[in-house]
Design a protein around this motif. Sequence first.
Motif, short mmCIF file in Angstrom:
data_model
loop_
_atom_site.label_atom_id
_atom_site.label_comp_id
_atom_site.label_asym_id
_atom_site.label_seq_id
_atom_site.Cartn_x
_atom_site.Cartn_y
_atom_site.Cartn_z
N ARG A 160 -3.52 1.05 -0.86
CA ARG A 160 -2.68 1.71 0.11
C ARG A 160 -1.31 1.17 0.51
N HIS B 247 2.35 2.93 -0.26
CA HIS B 247 3.52 2.99 0.86
C HIS B 247 4.96 2.54 0.50
N ILE C 275 -1.82 -0.74 7.90
CA ILE C 275 -2.95 -0.93 7.17
C ILE C 275 -3.65 -2.02 7.26
#
Length: 271
Positions: A11, A15, A25
């Motif tokens: 993740r 990004h 996150i």
Amino acid sequence: MTVDRHDPAGRVAAHHRAGSGTVRIGYPIDVREVRVVARRRLTPRMVRLTLGGPALAGFHTYQADDHVKLVFPDPDGTRRDPVPDGRGMLDWPRPLPTTRKYTVRRYDPAACEIDLDFVLHDGGVASAWADAAAVGDGVTIAGPPGAKAFPHSYDHYVFAVDATALPAVARWLEESPADVSAHVVAEVDDPAERDYPLAHRDGVAVTWLVRAATGSTLAQQVGSLRLPAGRAFLFAAGEANDIRPLRAWSAGRLDSLITGYWKRGVAGLED
């Protein structure tokens, strides 16, 4: 509030590639017992401790300014460390033990090592520990809790930092794209701190300031920069009052992540 802590590496990487702005996150949070395996004096006022041990297998850190908490024993030597709660977080004892946050300058998964850089100063719990720590000494670390991730796809970056945020800048310079464009403005208390090692990048201009007795000029210097055309991002970190003017300066001008790492007269600032 439930925090999504699955696949943090994927993740954060997504990004970095194609995200927008800053997002939080979460990582699975753990507590680890580690030992000092090396120490190196970087400048007269900063020391690097390399911490290692098998507990660092599976350590999560994917953003340049990720931090861990060092957990210190009570004055009588009693340890009151947090424990995993089985849901990717920690249960902390009350009252809370003394902790201090430090940026993860480097993680080597093969060697199970991390580097933490400490600014040495009088009266600091972590500073005193780091100054005296010898190879073989143990310490408890908790975290990192997660990333405040921002993309690697901006046209230009501005870093406004003091000595406490130099490790985050140094790591970012090593991990960012090869063609990155950035201004780094770093304000330090002593000219010798300008020897802190930062990787040379062709598109990165570094300006060193020495803090005057009359106060910080960091925000003023950043405000005078001539930014190139395109989308820009500001990373500002350091003494909370010194960087506060950059919140107003950046509003409507560029995306930003602004974090007070410490505040004069306040121990263990949480920002």
